[in-house]
Design a protein around this motif. Structure first.
Motif, PDB file in Angstrom:
ATOM      1  N   ASP A 134       0.645  -1.011   0.046  1.00 12.45           N
ATOM      2  CA  ASP A 134      -0.126   0.016  -0.083  1.00 12.45           C
ATOM      3  C   ASP A 134       0.870   1.427   0.130  1.00 12.45           C
ATOM      4  OD1 ASP A 134      -2.125   1.710  -0.059  1.00 12.45           O
ATOM      5  OD2 ASP A 134      -2.963   1.045   1.732  1.00 12.45           O
ATOM      6  N   ASN A 135       0.250   2.242  -0.446  1.00 13.27           N
ATOM      7  CA  ASN A 135       1.001   3.495  -0.513  1.00 13.27           C
ATOM      8  C   ASN A 135      -0.133   4.566   0.164  1.00 13.27           C
ATOM      9  OD1 ASN A 135       3.212   2.922  -1.500  1.00 13.27           O
ATOM     10  ND2 ASN A 135       2.617   3.197  -3.746  1.00 13.27           N
ATOM     11  N   LYS A 136       0.368   5.765   0.548  1.00 12.23           N
ATOM     12  CA  LYS A 136      -0.563   6.624   1.099  1.00 12.23           C
ATOM     13  C   LYS A 136      -1.519   7.395  -0.113  1.00 12.23           C
ATOM     14  CE  LYS A 136       2.085   8.308   4.997  1.00 12.23           C
ATOM     15  NZ  LYS A 136       2.756   9.493   5.573  1.00 12.23           N
ATOM     16  N   LYS A 137      -0.859   7.339  -1.353  1.00 11.98           N
ATOM     17  CA  LYS A 137      -1.366   7.843  -2.435  1.00 11.98           C
ATOM     18  C   LYS A 137      -1.756   6.836  -3.460  1.00 11.98           C
ATOM     19  CE  LYS A 137       0.006  12.747  -2.153  1.00 11.98           C
ATOM     20  NZ  LYS A 137       0.643  13.807  -2.968  1.00 11.98           N
ATOM     21  N   GLY A 138      -2.887   6.873  -4.212  1.00 16.78           N
ATOM     22  CA  GLY A 138      -3.105   5.651  -5.310  1.00 16.78           C
ATOM     23  C   GLY A 138      -2.191   6.460  -6.506  1.00 16.78           C
ATOM     24  N   TRP A 139      -1.921   5.490  -7.579  1.00 23.37           N
ATOM     25  CA  TRP A 139      -1.397   5.660  -8.688  1.00 23.37           C
ATOM     26  C   TRP A 139      -1.846   4.966  -9.923  1.00 23.37           C
ATOM     27  CZ3 TRP A 139       0.510   0.775 -10.217  1.00 23.37           C
ATOM     28  CH2 TRP A 139       0.820   0.055  -9.223  1.00 23.37           C
ATOM     29  N   VAL A 140      -1.658   5.036 -11.171  1.00 26.26           N
ATOM     30  CA  VAL A 140      -1.812   4.526 -12.423  1.00 26.26           C
ATOM     31  C   VAL A 140      -0.493   4.477 -12.922  1.00 26.26           C
ATOM     32  CG1 VAL A 140      -3.159   4.502 -14.351  1.00 26.26           C
ATOM     33  CG2 VAL A 140      -4.280   5.240 -12.367  1.00 26.26           C
ATOM     34  N   HIS A 141      -0.099   3.159 -13.561  1.00 26.74           N
ATOM     35  CA  HIS A 141       1.011   3.152 -14.398  1.00 26.74           C
ATOM     36  C   HIS A 141       0.539   2.413 -15.776  1.00 26.74           C
ATOM     37  CE1 HIS A 141       5.413   2.571 -15.836  1.00 26.74           C
ATOM     38  NE2 HIS A 141       5.032   1.518 -15.866  1.00 26.74           N
ATOM     39  N   TYR A 142       1.111   2.914 -16.915  1.00 31.61           N
ATOM     40  CA  TYR A 142       0.814   2.509 -18.233  1.00 31.61           C
ATOM     41  C   TYR A 142       2.156   1.821 -18.641  1.00 31.61           C
ATOM     42  CZ  TYR A 142      -3.276   5.563 -17.695  1.00 31.61           C
ATOM     43  OH  TYR A 142      -4.348   6.026 -17.133  1.00 31.61           O
ATOM     44  N   GLY A 143       1.957   0.562 -19.169  1.00 31.43           N
ATOM     45  CA  GLY A 143       3.191  -0.321 -19.655  1.00 31.43           C
ATOM     46  C   GLY A 143       3.642   0.388 -21.111  1.00 31.43           C
ATOM     47  N   GLU A 144       4.911   0.110 -21.387  1.00 27.82           N
ATOM     48  CA  GLU A 144       5.409   0.531 -22.746  1.00 27.82           C
ATOM     49  C   GLU A 144       4.726  -0.199 -24.033  1.00 27.82           C
ATOM     50  OE1 GLU A 144       7.377   3.207 -22.976  1.00 27.82           O
ATOM     51  OE2 GLU A 144       7.299   3.679 -20.706  1.00 27.82           O
ATOM     52  N   TYR A 145       4.898   0.253 -24.968  1.00 31.08           N
ATOM     53  CA  TYR A 145       4.307  -0.407 -26.148  1.00 31.08           C
ATOM     54  C   TYR A 145       5.191  -1.565 -26.565  1.00 31.08           C
ATOM     55  CZ  TYR A 145       1.759   3.990 -27.396  1.00 31.08           C
ATOM     56  OH  TYR A 145       0.957   5.221 -27.138  1.00 31.08           O
ATOM     57  N   ASP A 146       4.433  -2.380 -27.126  1.00 31.65           N
ATOM     58  CA  ASP A 146       5.401  -3.582 -27.468  1.00 31.65           C
ATOM     59  C   ASP A 146       5.814  -3.436 -28.956  1.00 31.65           C
ATOM     60  OD1 ASP A 146       3.425  -3.988 -29.543  1.00 31.65           O
ATOM     61  OD2 ASP A 146       2.478  -5.784 -28.801  1.00 31.65           O
ATOM     62  N   GLU A 147       6.465  -4.621 -29.795  1.00 28.35           N
ATOM     63  CA  GLU A 147       7.327  -4.345 -30.873  1.00 28.35           C
ATOM     64  C   GLU A 147       6.270  -3.933 -32.233  1.00 28.35           C
ATOM     65  OE1 GLU A 147       8.787  -7.905 -32.867  1.00 28.35           O
ATOM     66  OE2 GLU A 147       7.610  -8.978 -31.154  1.00 28.35           O
ATOM     67  N   TYR A 148       4.981  -4.072 -31.906  1.00 28.21           N
ATOM     68  CA  TYR A 148       4.108  -3.523 -32.825  1.00 28.21           C
ATOM     69  C   TYR A 148       3.416  -2.336 -32.366  1.00 28.21           C
ATOM     70  CZ  TYR A 148       4.982  -8.403 -34.189  1.00 28.21           C
ATOM     71  OH  TYR A 148       5.466  -9.556 -34.849  1.00 28.21           O
ATOM     72  N   ASN A 149       3.780  -1.600 -31.424  1.00 26.47           N
ATOM     73  CA  ASN A 149       3.233  -0.337 -31.046  1.00 26.47           C
ATOM     74  C   ASN A 149       1.875  -0.508 -30.473  1.00 26.47           C
ATOM     75  OD1 ASN A 149       4.094   2.482 -30.751  1.00 26.47           O
ATOM     76  ND2 ASN A 149       2.780   2.964 -32.611  1.00 26.47           N
ATOM     77  N   ARG A 150       1.765  -1.496 -29.688  1.00 23.89           N
ATOM     78  CA  ARG A 150       0.354  -1.831 -29.139  1.00 23.89           C
ATOM     79  C   ARG A 150       0.598  -1.618 -27.485  1.00 23.89           C
ATOM     80  NH1 ARG A 150      -0.311  -7.772 -31.732  1.00 23.89           N
ATOM     81  NH2 ARG A 150       1.474  -7.894 -30.730  1.00 23.89           N
ATOM     82  N   PRO A 151      -0.505  -1.277 -26.989  1.00 24.58           N
ATOM     83  CA  PRO A 151      -0.321  -0.981 -25.341  1.00 24.58           C
ATOM     84  C   PRO A 151      -0.333  -2.493 -24.985  1.00 24.58           C
ATOM     85  CG  PRO A 151      -2.141   0.440 -26.198  1.00 24.58           C
ATOM     86  CD  PRO A 151      -1.674  -0.341 -27.631  1.00 24.58           C
ATOM     87  N   THR A 152       0.381  -2.468 -23.760  1.00 28.56           N
ATOM     88  CA  THR A 152       0.729  -3.745 -23.263  1.00 28.56           C
ATOM     89  C   THR A 152       0.147  -4.036 -21.728  1.00 28.56           C
ATOM     90  OG1 THR A 152       2.890  -2.851 -22.380  1.00 28.56           O
ATOM     91  CG2 THR A 152       2.845  -4.176 -24.465  1.00 28.56           C
TER      92      THR A 152
END
Length: 222
Positions: free
Chosen positions: A79-97
């Motif tokens: 747990d953290n005091k604050k919430g968070w959102v993290h988006y992964g890097e694109y794959d080799e075909y430029n797609r969200p992962t």
């Protein structure tokens, strides 16, 4: 999409008339014919199935496939005091992962709608026959961005985005509204180099209760 055979459906008016006829015969001391009893029995069963939501899913999508409990590690559940959102890097075909989040009550409703200028891989149109949507991985209502292309994938609006994914997003939102902290993850599943995901995997787990604990796969098909 397979068409339902309308001739096999029982019209509500026919059911009501059948009930009234049966009641009239009963009051008159006349035995209800077998064919009418069969009709009323099958009608009652049909009504129960509809009211309980057990009617078969139209189209090819089987609905959410449940895999039991979420698979987060102890490290991932810190747990953290604050919430968070993290988006992964694109794959080799430029797609969200992937998209990960620690959802806190204050994050609810802070997300943004999908930016129309963004076209996720595989997106053609939201109009028929494509029925595409710019689907959030972390839903808007949970604080997910509609302006970051790493959070948007091409989904079928119906039934994938709504109602299937929305069902679990609503569960998480309700828990957060009640003061809970939820670890949440959504992963698009791809086949080969196709831009549109073939499925999405959704996982959620409450950190301070057993309210939320799911791991489901939703196939991205109509």
């Amino acid at each position: 999409m397979a068409k339902k055979n309308n001739s096999q459906r029982k019209h509500p008016a026919a059911i009501i008339i059948g009930i009234l006829v049966a009641l009239g015969l009963t009051f008159a001391g006349i035995q209800v014919p077998d064919f009418l009893q069969d009709f009323l029995s099958s009608s009652e069963s049909e009504v129960k199935k509809t009211s309980q939501g057990t009617t078969s899913q139209s189209g090819e999508n089987p609905g959410p496939i449940e895999h039991g409990e979420a698979t987060f590690t102890k490290e991932e559940l810190k747990d953290n005091k604050k919430g968070w959102v993290h988006y992964g890097e694109y794959d080799e075909y430029n797609r969200p992962t992937t998209a990960n989040a620690l959802i806190k009550p204050e994050m609810i409703g802070t997300g943004s709608g999908a930016k129309q200028e963004i076209k996720p891989p595989g997106f053609i149109s939201g109009l028929d026959p494509h029925n595409h949507s710019r689907g959030h991985l972390i839903g808007r209502q949970l604080g997910g961005s509609g302006e970051d292309p790493k959070n948007l994938v091409t989904l079928y609006q119906n039934p994938v985005n709504t109602p299937f994914m929305t069902k679990y997003e609503n569960m998480v939102r309700k828990a957060a509204d009640n003061g809970e902290t939820i670890r949440y993850r959504v992963i698009p599943v791809y086949e080969g180099d196709i831009g549109m995901p073939t499925a999405v995997q959704m996982e959620g787990k409450s950190l301070n209760s057993s309210t939320i604990n799911f791991n489901v796969t939703i196939e991205n098909k109509k």
